[in-house]
Design a protein around this motif. Structure first.
Motif, PDB file in Angstrom:
ATOM      1  N   LEU A  41       0.820  -1.213   0.000  1.00 59.65           N
ATOM      2  CA  LEU A  41       0.000   0.000   0.000  1.00 59.65           C
ATOM      3  C   LEU A  41       0.853   1.262   0.000  1.00 59.65           C
ATOM      4  CD1 LEU A  41      -2.829  -0.998   2.513  1.00 59.65           C
ATOM      5  CD2 LEU A  41      -2.793  -1.215   0.021  1.00 59.65           C
ATOM      6  N   ASN A  42       2.189   1.102   0.200  1.00 59.05           N
ATOM      7  CA  ASN A  42       3.103   2.241   0.164  1.00 59.05           C
ATOM      8  C   ASN A  42       3.821   2.359  -1.179  1.00 59.05           C
ATOM      9  OD1 ASN A  42       2.610   2.994   2.905  1.00 59.05           O
ATOM     10  ND2 ASN A  42       3.939   1.329   3.578  1.00 59.05           N
ATOM     11  N   ASP A  43       3.487   1.500  -2.114  1.00 58.74           N
ATOM     12  CA  ASP A  43       4.063   1.593  -3.458  1.00 58.74           C
ATOM     13  C   ASP A  43       3.737   2.981  -4.029  1.00 58.74           C
ATOM     14  OD1 ASP A  43       4.253   1.586  -6.310  1.00 58.74           O
ATOM     15  OD2 ASP A  43       4.193  -0.597  -6.308  1.00 58.74           O
ATOM     16  N   PRO A  44       4.768   3.776  -4.411  1.00 58.93           N
ATOM     17  CA  PRO A  44       4.508   5.159  -4.843  1.00 58.93           C
ATOM     18  C   PRO A  44       3.504   5.271  -5.986  1.00 58.93           C
ATOM     19  CG  PRO A  44       6.850   4.814  -4.501  1.00 58.93           C
ATOM     20  CD  PRO A  44       6.205   3.464  -4.391  1.00 58.93           C
ATOM     21  N   GLU A  45       3.563   4.368  -6.961  1.00 62.32           N
ATOM     22  CA  GLU A  45       2.624   4.440  -8.074  1.00 62.32           C
ATOM     23  C   GLU A  45       1.206   4.129  -7.613  1.00 62.32           C
ATOM     24  OE1 GLU A  45       3.389   5.161 -11.741  1.00 62.32           O
ATOM     25  OE2 GLU A  45       4.515   6.249 -10.196  1.00 62.32           O
ATOM     26  N   PHE A  46       1.077   3.146  -6.706  1.00 60.52           N
ATOM     27  CA  PHE A  46      -0.245   2.818  -6.182  1.00 60.52           C
ATOM     28  C   PHE A  46      -0.793   3.965  -5.350  1.00 60.52           C
ATOM     29  CE2 PHE A  46      -2.787   1.333  -2.573  1.00 60.52           C
ATOM     30  CZ  PHE A  46      -3.886   0.847  -3.269  1.00 60.52           C
ATOM     31  N   VAL A  47       0.066   4.623  -4.559  1.00 60.51           N
ATOM     32  CA  VAL A  47      -0.391   5.741  -3.727  1.00 60.51           C
ATOM     33  C   VAL A  47      -0.996   6.841  -4.599  1.00 60.51           C
ATOM     34  CG1 VAL A  47       0.386   7.603  -2.205  1.00 60.51           C
ATOM     35  CG2 VAL A  47       1.202   5.270  -1.832  1.00 60.51           C
ATOM     36  N   VAL A  48      -0.336   7.131  -5.727  1.00 62.40           N
ATOM     37  CA  VAL A  48      -0.859   8.147  -6.644  1.00 62.40           C
ATOM     38  C   VAL A  48      -2.209   7.707  -7.205  1.00 62.40           C
ATOM     39  CG1 VAL A  48      -0.484   9.305  -8.846  1.00 62.40           C
ATOM     40  CG2 VAL A  48       1.413   9.052  -7.236  1.00 62.40           C
ATOM     41  N   LEU A  49      -2.295   6.452  -7.649  1.00 62.82           N
ATOM     42  CA  LEU A  49      -3.547   5.958  -8.217  1.00 62.82           C
ATOM     43  C   LEU A  49      -4.653   5.927  -7.164  1.00 62.82           C
ATOM     44  CD1 LEU A  49      -4.975   4.706 -10.720  1.00 62.82           C
ATOM     45  CD2 LEU A  49      -4.422   2.482  -9.730  1.00 62.82           C
ATOM     46  N   LYS A  50      -4.316   5.505  -5.940  1.00 62.77           N
ATOM     47  CA  LYS A  50      -5.326   5.432  -4.880  1.00 62.77           C
ATOM     48  C   LYS A  50      -5.956   6.800  -4.626  1.00 62.77           C
ATOM     49  CE  LYS A  50      -6.045   4.148  -0.028  1.00 62.77           C
ATOM     50  NZ  LYS A  50      -6.550   5.467   0.387  1.00 62.77           N
ATOM     51  N   GLY A  51      -5.161   7.856  -4.701  1.00 62.45           N
ATOM     52  CA  GLY A  51      -5.715   9.189  -4.527  1.00 62.45           C
ATOM     53  C   GLY A  51      -6.773   9.496  -5.571  1.00 62.45           C
ATOM     54  N   GLN A  52      -6.539   9.074  -6.805  1.00 61.39           N
ATOM     55  CA  GLN A  52      -7.519   9.300  -7.858  1.00 61.39           C
ATOM     56  C   GLN A  52      -8.741   8.392  -7.690  1.00 61.39           C
ATOM     57  OE1 GLN A  52      -7.498  11.705 -10.107  1.00 61.39           O
ATOM     58  NE2 GLN A  52      -5.583  12.454  -9.229  1.00 61.39           N
ATOM     59  N   ILE A  53      -8.534   7.152  -7.235  1.00 59.24           N
ATOM     60  CA  ILE A  53      -9.664   6.253  -6.996  1.00 59.24           C
ATOM     61  C   ILE A  53     -10.577   6.816  -5.916  1.00 59.24           C
ATOM     62  CG2 ILE A  53     -10.338   3.970  -6.125  1.00 59.24           C
ATOM     63  CD1 ILE A  53      -7.802   2.854  -7.421  1.00 59.24           C
ATOM     64  N   THR A 278      -0.166  -8.433  -9.747  1.00 58.97           N
ATOM     65  CA  THR A 278      -0.074  -7.798  -8.423  1.00 58.97           C
ATOM     66  C   THR A 278      -1.437  -7.246  -8.027  1.00 58.97           C
ATOM     67  OG1 THR A 278       2.224  -7.176  -8.873  1.00 58.97           O
ATOM     68  CG2 THR A 278       1.121  -6.067  -7.038  1.00 58.97           C
ATOM     69  N   VAL A 279      -1.828  -7.514  -6.785  1.00 58.01           N
ATOM     70  CA  VAL A 279      -3.137  -7.102  -6.291  1.00 58.01           C
ATOM     71  C   VAL A 279      -2.966  -6.276  -5.021  1.00 58.01           C
ATOM     72  CG1 VAL A 279      -5.407  -7.858  -5.478  1.00 58.01           C
ATOM     73  CG2 VAL A 279      -4.224  -9.175  -7.249  1.00 58.01           C
ATOM     74  N   TRP A 280      -3.597  -5.094  -5.017  1.00 59.33           N
ATOM     75  CA  TRP A 280      -3.653  -4.255  -3.821  1.00 59.33           C
ATOM     76  C   TRP A 280      -5.086  -4.278  -3.292  1.00 59.33           C
ATOM     77  CZ3 TRP A 280      -0.975  -3.208  -8.205  1.00 59.33           C
ATOM     78  CH2 TRP A 280       0.366  -2.823  -8.095  1.00 59.33           C
ATOM     79  N   SER A 281      -5.251  -4.373  -1.982  1.00 61.62           N
ATOM     80  CA  SER A 281      -6.585  -4.399  -1.380  1.00 61.62           C
ATOM     81  C   SER A 281      -6.634  -3.425  -0.212  1.00 61.62           C
ATOM     82  CB  SER A 281      -6.935  -5.807  -0.884  1.00 61.62           C
ATOM     83  OG  SER A 281      -6.915  -6.745  -1.950  1.00 61.62           O
ATOM     84  N   TYR A 282      -7.731  -2.702  -0.109  1.00 58.06           N
ATOM     85  CA  TYR A 282      -7.926  -1.808   1.029  1.00 58.06           C
ATOM     86  C   TYR A 282      -9.419  -1.510   1.151  1.00 58.06           C
ATOM     87  CZ  TYR A 282      -8.564   2.211  -2.137  1.00 58.06           C
ATOM     88  OH  TYR A 282      -9.026   3.077  -3.088  1.00 58.06           O
TER      89      TYR A 282
END
Length: 291
Positions: A41-53, A278-282
């Motif tokens: 969940l700290n992956d920089p690219e995922f953090v950017v995408l999560k903000g948009q989600i 790769t799967v991120w879940s939150y």
């Protein structure tokens, strides 16, 4: 007889060899099957995408509310509009309402925000279409008798100064609210959304483009005798494909594609985000369902 035995033994040996090869081949297939990786969940690219989600989810829920604001109709001639259409008259470029012969209320607004000197800073536009139905027939009056509402919303947001850090947006929703004569409405439709963002710092300039293409799947909204219709989902899901393009200075742009599933239960969203294997879940609390 000895010749026949030798032929039989040779045939069995060949057959055994073929079976060994087949088994070995199956083993190779299994060994090359990609394994699922749990994303950080700290992956920089995922953090950017999560903000948009998260922004996508919040604005989607607000569009549920905007549709429900119109659920009992618009005044004849469009003289009285729901709250989301309120603009500052002196900075309003266009505000037109029409009621078409096939039962669509159409609302067009262009609004320019200006600074103290009267210069434009940003501009937003919308084009909405609203139709009421009862038993699959279009209503031309008595809109509060409806059991179905179709709400289409198209909008843009652009800034005047693109030499500094900024973001521009464009999007569309096409939503159908069914079962409005009950206490639990089912909502289906589509949601498209795009973001063009530029970040300027002392040592670099970064561009990011996001494109969402989403389906709204059987989201349910509850009506209470005390609070009326709630825009907060009780069940249902939104599934989306997201393309993200990243570019820094004069480097070549990098494009990644993500699949997102957002499942709702009583105002809580559980998200599953996939890129490759790769799967991120939150999960997060999006809104509160009135009791």
């Amino acid at each position: 007889m000895r010749l026949e035995k030798r032929v039989l033994v040779s045939g069995l040996a060949i057959l055994f060899g073929i079976m060994v090869m087949l088994v070995a081949g199956c083993g190779d297939d299994e060994s090359t099957t990609p394994t699922t990786i749990t994303g950080s969940l700290n992956d920089p690219e995922f953090v950017v995408l999560k903000g948009q989600i998260d922004e996508f989810v919040d604005s989607t829920v607000s569009f549920f509310k905007n549709g429900l604001n119109t659920v009992n109709g618009i005044s004849e001639g469009g003289n009285v509009l729901p709250p989301q259409y309120a603009v500052v008259p002196e900075q309003q470029d266009t505000c037109n309402t029409t009621f078409t012969a096939d039962g669509w209320y159409q609302i067009d607004i262009v609004y320019t925000h200006k600074d103290a000197q009267g210069d434009p800073v940003w501009q937003t536009s919308l084009h909405d279409s609203i139709q009421y139905r009862l038993d699959d027939a279009v209503l031309m009056s008595n809109f509060n008798t409806r059991d179905e509402l179709i709400y289409r919303h198209h909008w843009t947001f652009d800034v005047e100064d693109t030499m500094v850090t900024y973001a521009s947006f464009a999007g569309a929703v096409d939503l159908t609210f069914d079962d409005l004569n009950t206490t639990l409405s089912t909502l289906t439709g589509t949601r498209d959304f795009s973001v063009h963002a530029k970040t300027v710092t002392n040592d670099s300039t970064v561009w990011r483009d996001f494109t969402f293409a989403a389906d709204v799947n059987n989201v349910t909204l509850r009506c209470s005798d005390y609070t009326g219709w709630s825009e907060c989902p009780t069940t249902g899901s939104v599934s989306a494909t997201v393309e993200m393009i990243y570019q820094k200075d004069d480097d070549d742009p990098v494009t990644t594609t993500w699949n997102v599933t957002m499942t709702f239960f009583n105002g809580t969203m559980s998200a599953s985000v996939t890129r490759g294997n790769t799967v991120w879940s939150y999960s997060s609390d999006v809104c509160v369902v009135p009791q």
